[in-house]
Design a protein around this motif. Structure first.
Motif, mmCIF file in Angstrom:
data_model
loop_
_atom_site.group_PDB
_atom_site.id
_atom_site.type_symbol
_atom_site.label_atom_id
_atom_site.label_comp_id
_atom_site.label_asym_id
_atom_site.label_seq_id
_atom_site.Cartn_x
_atom_site.Cartn_y
_atom_site.Cartn_z
ATOM 1 N N CYS A 4 -11.578 15.169 -15.366
ATOM 2 C CA CYS A 4 -11.465 15.737 -13.985
ATOM 3 C C CYS A 4 -9.823 15.965 -13.755
ATOM 4 C CB CYS A 4 -11.890 14.798 -12.828
ATOM 5 S SG CYS A 4 -11.070 13.095 -12.681
ATOM 6 N N GLN B 126 -16.896 8.881 -12.957
ATOM 7 C CA GLN B 126 -17.423 9.517 -11.730
ATOM 8 C C GLN B 126 -17.931 10.781 -11.826
ATOM 9 O OE1 GLN B 126 -14.744 8.966 -8.589
ATOM 10 N NE2 GLN B 126 -14.461 6.858 -8.595
ATOM 11 N N TYR B 127 -18.850 11.193 -11.145
ATOM 12 C CA TYR B 127 -19.278 12.610 -11.421
ATOM 13 C C TYR B 127 -18.320 13.727 -10.577
ATOM 14 C CZ TYR B 127 -23.493 11.315 -13.586
ATOM 15 O OH TYR B 127 -24.389 11.071 -14.565
ATOM 16 N N LYS B 128 -17.441 14.319 -10.868
ATOM 17 C CA LYS B 128 -16.660 15.616 -10.394
ATOM 18 C C LYS B 128 -16.673 16.746 -11.321
ATOM 19 C CE LYS B 128 -13.146 11.921 -8.891
ATOM 20 N NZ LYS B 128 -11.928 11.557 -8.842
ATOM 21 N N CYS C 77 -12.535 8.111 -15.584
ATOM 22 C CA CYS C 77 -12.909 7.577 -14.550
ATOM 23 C C CYS C 77 -14.711 7.178 -14.347
ATOM 24 C CB CYS C 77 -12.330 8.218 -13.222
ATOM 25 S SG CYS C 77 -13.207 9.687 -12.654
ATOM 26 N N CYS D 72 -7.792 12.594 -13.319
ATOM 27 C CA CYS D 72 -7.663 11.914 -14.364
ATOM 28 C C CYS D 72 -6.442 12.722 -15.329
ATOM 29 C CB CYS D 72 -8.931 11.655 -15.133
ATOM 30 S SG CYS D 72 -9.815 10.473 -14.236
ATOM 31 N N LEU E 32 -20.022 14.108 -15.608
ATOM 32 C CA LEU E 32 -19.532 12.807 -15.687
ATOM 33 C C LEU E 32 -18.053 12.678 -16.326
ATOM 34 C CD1 LEU E 32 -19.855 9.856 -15.304
ATOM 35 C CD2 LEU E 32 -20.870 9.712 -17.469
ATOM 36 N N CYS E 33 -17.132 12.424 -15.505
ATOM 37 C CA CYS E 33 -15.698 12.487 -16.092
ATOM 38 C C CYS E 33 -15.557 11.165 -17.255
ATOM 39 C CB CYS E 33 -14.656 12.166 -15.053
ATOM 40 S SG CYS E 33 -12.810 11.969 -15.571
#
Length: 59
Positions: free
Chosen positions: A5, A36-38, A34, A8, A30-31
């Motif tokens: 992302c 997280q879904y971004k 990190c 990051c 999914l990054c």
């Protein structure tokens, strides 16, 4: 290529890039940094730096 992302990527490079510099995914992925879904970075925009130079010349 790793799916990272923008937040990051800025953290890894130590710079403060904006959404205008990169083409981001439309869907959430999914990054890999990190977890997280971004929206992740797909590719750097073509002619990004050229547009910056042109805008400064107009001033």
């Amino acid at each position: 290529m790793a799916e990272i992302c923008l937040d990051c990527w800025n953290e890894l490079t130590g710079k403060k890039y904006t959404k205008r510099k990169y083409i981001l995914s439309e869907n959430l992925y999914l990054c890999e940094n990190c977890g997280q879904y971004k929206n992740v970075i797909i590719v750097e925009r073509k002619y990004y730096y050229l547009n910056i130079i042109k805008s400064k010349l107009k001033k």
